[in-house]
Scaffold this active site. Structure first.
Site, PDB file in Angstrom:
ATOM      1  N   LYS A  54       0.975  -1.827  -0.286  1.00 18.35           N
ATOM      2  CA  LYS A  54      -0.113   0.096  -0.064  1.00 18.35           C
ATOM      3  C   LYS A  54       1.228   1.290  -0.288  1.00 18.35           C
ATOM      4  CE  LYS A  54      -3.578  -2.377   2.039  1.00 18.35           C
ATOM      5  NZ  LYS A  54      -4.310  -3.059   3.404  1.00 18.35           N
ATOM      6  N   GLN A  98      -5.342  -1.855   9.568  1.00 20.07           N
ATOM      7  CA  GLN A  98      -4.980  -2.885   9.091  1.00 20.07           C
ATOM      8  C   GLN A  98      -5.544  -4.149  10.310  1.00 20.07           C
ATOM      9  OE1 GLN A  98      -3.687  -3.019   6.159  1.00 20.07           O
ATOM     10  NE2 GLN A  98      -3.721  -5.821   5.991  1.00 20.07           N
ATOM     11  N   ASP A 121     -10.959   2.718   3.746  1.00 21.11           N
ATOM     12  CA  ASP A 121     -11.509   1.418   4.221  1.00 21.11           C
ATOM     13  C   ASP A 121     -13.182   1.544   4.128  1.00 21.11           C
ATOM     14  OD1 ASP A 121      -9.782  -0.747   4.339  1.00 21.11           O
ATOM     15  OD2 ASP A 121      -9.341  -0.561   5.844  1.00 21.11           O
TER      16      ASP A 121
HETATM   17  N1  GUN Z   1      -7.141  -6.688   6.600  1.00 17.22           N
HETATM   18  C1  GUN Z   1      -6.700  -7.601   5.142  1.00 17.22           C
HETATM   19  N2  GUN Z   1      -7.503  -6.382   3.939  1.00 17.22           N
HETATM   20  C2  GUN Z   1      -7.858  -5.263   4.286  1.00 17.22           C
HETATM   21  C3  GUN Z   1      -8.416  -3.970   4.153  1.00 17.22           C
HETATM   22  O1  GUN Z   1      -9.217  -3.905   2.789  1.00 17.22           O
HETATM   23  N3  GUN Z   1      -8.133  -3.370   4.854  1.00 17.22           N
HETATM   24  C4  GUN Z   1      -7.404  -3.234   5.885  1.00 17.22           C
HETATM   25  N4  GUN Z   1      -7.631  -2.072   7.062  1.00 17.22           N
HETATM   26  N5  GUN Z   1      -7.408  -4.004   6.793  1.00 17.22           N
HETATM   27  C5  GUN Z   1      -7.437  -5.302   6.116  1.00 17.22           C
END
Ligand code: GUN
Length: 290
Positions: A54, A98, A121
């Site tokens: 990311k 996350q 998100d």
């Molecule tokens: N963990 C796995 N996929 C995601 C996601 O799309 N967003 C977040 N915040 N954590 C994750």
């Protein structure tokens, strides 16, 4: 007949290039860059890989990337304090905490503490509600990316039968709402669904998001259907003994029946991060009134 493969990697790269151009024009006009803060608590290896990816892609599209890597023993109060700080930071347009979080932290409490305007998100109840009621909010990245892949194959989805296998707040439910917004007739199937194969075989669009390796095979696919595989499951390859990624769909079996299908890896996965960038730019444009 063999299905046409939907190349999520290529679609994601094209989307990132489009976003990079927009960010470049913003910066060229003397304005600040959009900013994304990603918070990682602990050492989960998969999460570390996602967060690194990311951050790299945020920088590549020209945005400001802030990473907070906190030790596993970080208290809930300290994490909430960081979220508050990021909520108030005018250089940050998107905040992503996350998941999964360590067990001693209430994940819902933390996600709900992110101001909805920066919740790129799309997990905050305000944003979930906006999607359900037709308001302006953020669409969770994986369903947004999946819908982009579907629309890349077929623009008008009106009246089509869509089956979403999986009912999570992150993928299944928002995916179903997006398909409903496109005038599909939507069914949400899940672990208690009876005659799953029969239900799935009615689908012109089949979205698998259950986290069960190769759960869906040829018998679940209507000839010519669009099959979107959201699953990312790590399994041990019986032939080589090595770890490999597989989806919720048995790709080889489904490919022989479907019209279009996403591979794993290289399908939905790359779209999720590209859509995170897209949500962050949307947030910036709303915040700055551009
Ligand atoms: N963990 C796995 N996929 C995601 C996601 O799309 N967003 C977040 N915040 N954590 C994750």
């Amino acid at each position: 007949m063999s299905a046409e493969m939907i190349d999520g990697k290529a679609v994601a790269a094209a989307l990132r290039a489009e976003l990079a151009e927009k960010v470049s024009a913003i910066k060229a006009s003397g304005k600040r860059a959009p900013g994304l803060a990603v918070v990682l608590v602990g050492e989960d290896p998969a999460s570390r890989v996602y967060v690194a990816s990311k951050a790299k892609q945020t920088v590549e599209v020209g945005m400001l990337s802030i990473e907070h890597k906190l030790p596993v023993e970080t208290s809930e109060a300290d994490l909430l304090a960081l979220v508050e700080k990021l909520n108030a930071d005018a250089t940050i347009d998107g905040i992503l905490v996350q998941l999964p979080l360590p067990k001693h932290i209430d994940a819902d409490k933390v996600l709900n503490a992110i101001v909805p305007e920066k919740d790129v998100d799309g997990f905050h109840p305000m944003n979930a509600g906006a999607l359900a009621t037709g308001g302006v909010g953020f669409i969770p990245c994986t369903p947004r990316g999946s819908m982009r892949l579907i629309k890349g194959v077929k623009k008008d989805l009106s009246g089509l039968n869509a089956v979403v296998v999986g009912r999570s707040n992150i993928v299944g439910k928002p995916m179903a709402l997006l398909l409903l917004n496109e005038n599909c007739t939507v069914t949400i199937a899940h672990s208690r669904t009876r005659n799953l194969a029969e239900v799935c075989r009615a689908a012109d669009i089949l979205v698998a998001a259950v986290g069960r390796p190769k759960l869906l095979g040829a018998e679940h696919v209507k000839p010519g259907a669009i099959v979107i595989d959201v699953g990312i499951n790590r399994i041990t390859d019986e032939a080589t003994g090595k770890n490999k990624l597989v989806g919720d769909v048995d790709f080889e079996a489904a490919k022989a029946v479907a019209g279009y299908i996403t591979p794993v890896p290289g399908g939905v996965g790359p779209m999720t991060i590209a859509c995170l960038m897209e949500n962050t730019l949307d947030s910036y444009l709303r915040a700055t009134g551009c």
